[in-house]
Enzyme design. Structure first.
Site, PDB file in Angstrom:
ATOM      1  N   LYS A 133       0.837  -1.196   0.000  1.00 40.12           N
ATOM      2  CA  LYS A 133       0.000   0.000   0.000  1.00 40.12           C
ATOM      3  C   LYS A 133       0.872   1.245   0.000  1.00 40.12           C
ATOM      4  O   LYS A 133       1.954   1.227   0.592  1.00 40.12           O
ATOM      5  CB  LYS A 133      -0.846   0.038   1.280  1.00 40.12           C
ATOM      6  CG  LYS A 133      -1.998  -0.916   1.316  1.00 40.12           C
ATOM      7  CD  LYS A 133      -2.799  -0.720   2.606  1.00 40.12           C
ATOM      8  CE  LYS A 133      -3.929  -1.728   2.716  1.00 40.12           C
ATOM      9  NZ  LYS A 133      -4.952  -1.595   1.659  1.00 40.12           N
ATOM     10  N   ARG A 142     -10.263 -11.310   2.777  1.00 43.24           N
ATOM     11  CA  ARG A 142     -11.158 -12.379   2.304  1.00 43.24           C
ATOM     12  C   ARG A 142     -10.527 -13.755   2.474  1.00 43.24           C
ATOM     13  O   ARG A 142     -11.237 -14.738   2.616  1.00 43.24           O
ATOM     14  CB  ARG A 142     -11.569 -12.084   0.847  1.00 43.24           C
ATOM     15  CG  ARG A 142     -10.434 -12.092  -0.114  1.00 43.24           C
ATOM     16  CD  ARG A 142     -10.783 -11.408  -1.438  1.00 43.24           C
ATOM     17  NE  ARG A 142     -10.826  -9.944  -1.334  1.00 43.24           N
ATOM     18  CZ  ARG A 142     -11.172  -9.138  -2.322  1.00 43.24           C
ATOM     19  NH1 ARG A 142     -11.509  -9.617  -3.501  1.00 43.24           N
ATOM     20  NH2 ARG A 142     -11.190  -7.825  -2.146  1.00 43.24           N
TER      21      ARG A 142
HETATM   22  N1  BES Z   1      -7.820  -3.363   4.513  1.00 46.50           N
HETATM   23  C1  BES Z   1      -8.053  -3.061   3.161  1.00 46.50           C
HETATM   24  C2  BES Z   1      -9.343  -2.284   2.909  1.00 46.50           C
HETATM   25  C3  BES Z   1      -9.506  -0.925   3.547  1.00 46.50           C
HETATM   26  C4  BES Z   1      -9.471   0.209   2.747  1.00 46.50           C
HETATM   27  C5  BES Z   1      -9.801  -0.785   4.873  1.00 46.50           C
HETATM   28  C6  BES Z   1      -9.689   1.448   3.301  1.00 46.50           C
HETATM   29  C7  BES Z   1     -10.011   0.458   5.443  1.00 46.50           C
HETATM   30  C8  BES Z   1      -9.964   1.564   4.645  1.00 46.50           C
HETATM   31  C9  BES Z   1      -8.144  -4.345   2.342  1.00 46.50           C
HETATM   32  O1  BES Z   1      -7.399  -5.414   2.804  1.00 46.50           O
HETATM   33  C10 BES Z   1      -7.639  -4.026   0.974  1.00 46.50           C
HETATM   34  O2  BES Z   1      -6.526  -3.594   0.868  1.00 46.50           O
HETATM   35  N2  BES Z   1      -8.447  -4.214  -0.048  1.00 46.50           N
HETATM   36  C11 BES Z   1      -8.038  -3.951  -1.375  1.00 46.50           C
HETATM   37  C12 BES Z   1      -8.674  -4.999  -2.270  1.00 46.50           C
HETATM   38  C13 BES Z   1      -8.193  -4.953  -3.680  1.00 46.50           C
HETATM   39  C14 BES Z   1      -6.728  -5.346  -3.771  1.00 46.50           C
HETATM   40  C15 BES Z   1      -9.035  -5.890  -4.512  1.00 46.50           C
HETATM   41  C16 BES Z   1      -8.528  -2.574  -1.765  1.00 46.50           C
HETATM   42  O3  BES Z   1      -9.624  -2.195  -1.397  1.00 46.50           O
HETATM   43  O4  BES Z   1      -7.782  -1.849  -2.421  1.00 46.50           O
HETATM   44 ZN    ZN Z   2      -5.372  -5.393   2.160  1.00 43.29          ZN
END
Ligand code: BES
Ligand code: ZN
Ligand code: ZN
Length: 480
Positions: free
Chosen positions: A259, A334
């Protein structure tokens, strides 16, 4: 844990800090105010103000009213927000006690004021040098209301304590709150409130072949945990349990699909907000001895980068034998939830609700005003969830859950892949989870509401404790 006391009383004086809840029919001559004070209040109300402050120099009297033309759940939210500004005022005044006087014979509305006040009084300041100086002086909220039942006051107090506990867990950085510490925190909440907690360690998780949890945990120096919490009262109205599953990623770097820092990784300690909510709900159910059998499951790990970490392209196997092609290591929630959903099958749940900070897509879709929900439960259950959402103002926006979305998760070389592509990211995440269920299922994505970067009224700054009030309200009313 920070403490606040909320109690019912009949005795108070006009020399105390008071909040009088009134409406148009309130007979001011029966209230102990001077003529000039009454005229002042009426003038201010005439200017469309709903909150009037009277300075008695040794104490303050706040007169609070509301717009009666709005729906009850909207009025309750207005009063929670009023409770927030009252809290800010009395914190500045260094008041120790606030008395809410119900002059409209509406105990529910009076408790909404108390709720907003109490939730606003939460602080997470333990890391400040001057924490003591900054600590709120408000330690007691007393409510004077003729029809008020002790049980209702106790319910509110238990809920507020549970929200505080959930916020504390979310606000605590992952350098302190590892998966093991999170499980220990659940055990102490269980002990305090009277619900059961069993923690599966890494060895047990491995023996159950929970490949989702183990893969996400591969890059970590800390072992994963899997907590099983249970509230099973003798008078439970349901014969099969309702199971709650909370995402317990104590920190999400994204892994190799790293990230960016600003506005993203910098607040990913909140990625166990679903887990905190589940524990908060169990806490409240146990404290209020609710007549409903509920099991809470929390798979927990951090998601980090290391030479051993799982990587895009890996094919992993969930505990039911499903192979998953990992296209993005940041879609880790997930994977750990899949193992929990499989584990839940042994309980033959009447209903399973998961709560997770699952996707940025949910956050982008509706912002910070609500929770994204979806599922395959009956229309009646969905209606109950929406109702609980409105009543607590932890509102749920129900998204479509059409079967075609699942096609986006097809892989050529595994049973599934862990991302669905550009579009409908919140829904494909939900569909991924649904694949591992064989019971009525509803999914709550709290990514938008778990953590506030700017103060959001009585929700505060940082962790909100979202989900505790929503799910408790839903469960407590479900079999009525
Ligand atoms: N923990 C994140 C989602 C999240 C985003 C939580 C903003 C709190 C605030 C999750 O694990 C994630 O990174 N999801 C990805 C999924 C994608 C790679 C399909 C996302 O939302 O970018
Ligand atoms: Zn994530
Ligand atoms: Zn995550």
């Amino acid at each position: 844990m920070q403490k606040i006391n909320i109690n019912k009383t009949q005795s108070y004086t006009f020399a105390e800090n008071l909040v009088l809840l009134v409406d148009k029919e309130t007979d001011f001559s029966e209230i102990n105010l001077t003529v000039s004070e009454i005229n002042f209040v009426k003038k201010e109300f005439g200017k469309k103000s709903d909150q009037v402050f009277i300075n008695r120099f040794s104490n303050w009297i706040i007169i609070q009213t509301y717009d009666r033309t709005r729906k009850a759940y909207q009025i309750k939210e207005t009063l929670r927000k009023a409770g927030h500004s009252i809290c800010q005022h009395f914190q500045k005044q260094k008041a120790e006690k606030v008395v809410i006087v119900d002059c409209i014979s509406n105990d529910e509305y009076s408790l909404s004021l108390a709720e907003g006040l109490a939730l606003s009084n939460y602080q997470f300041i333990k890391y400040l040098k001057n924490a003591e100086e900054k600590t709120s002086t408000i330690g007691e909220i007393a409510v004077v209301s003729s029809g008020l039942k002790d049980t209702e006051v106790q319910k509110l107090l238990a809920l507020v304590e549970a929200v505080y506990a959930a916020r504390d867990l979310v606000n605590e950085p992952a350098s302190v709150l590892t998966s093991v510490k999170l499980a220990e925190a659940f055990q102490s909440l269980g002990k305090e409130a009277g619900f059961d907690v069993k923690v599966l360690d890494k060895e047990k998780i491995a023996s159950l072949k929970m490949g989702g949890i183990l893969s996400v945990n591969q890059g970590s120096t800390q072992p994963p945990t899997f907590s099983v919490m249970e509230w099973k009262p003798a008078d439970a109205k349901n014969s099969r349990p309702i199971v709650l599953v909370g995402k317990g990623v104590v920190y999400d770097t994204g892994g190799y699909s790293l990230k960016p820092t600003p506005d993203s990784m910098d607040y990913m300690k909140c990625d166990m907000a679903g887990a905190a909510a589940v524990a908060g709900v169990l806490y409240t159910l146990a404290k209020t001895k609710a007549s409903v059998h509920v099991i809470g499951l929390v798979p927990s790990t951090d998601n980090r980068v290391s030479a051993d970490a799982y990587a895009p392209g890996d094919i992993i196997t969930i505990s039911d034998g499903t192979s998953v092609e990992v296209m993005n290591t940041d879609a880790e929630g997930r994977l750990i939830l899949a193992d929990a959903l499989v584990y839940a099958k042994q309980f033959k749940p009447e209903l399973l609700i998961d709560i997770a900070t699952l996707t940025g897509a949910a956050h982008r879709a509706i912002g910070t005003q609500g929770v994204v929900g979806m599922g395959n439960t009956s229309d009646e259950v969905v209606a109950r969830i929406i109702e609980a959402g409105n009543d607590t103002y932890e509102r749920v926006a129900v998204f479509p859950f059409w079967e075609e979305y699942a096609e986006l998760l097809k892989s050529d070389i595994a049973d599934l892949k862990n991302i669905g592509g550009e579009l409908a990211g919140a829904i494909t995440a939900g569909k991924f989870l649904e694949y591992f269920t064989n019971y009525p299922y509803f999914h709550l994505d709290i990514a938008g509401m778990a953590f506030m970067k700017k103060s959001d009224n009585y929700r505060g700054t940082g962790a909100t404790g979202i989900g505790v009030r929503l799910l408790y309200n839903f469960l407590n009313n479900f079999h009525k």
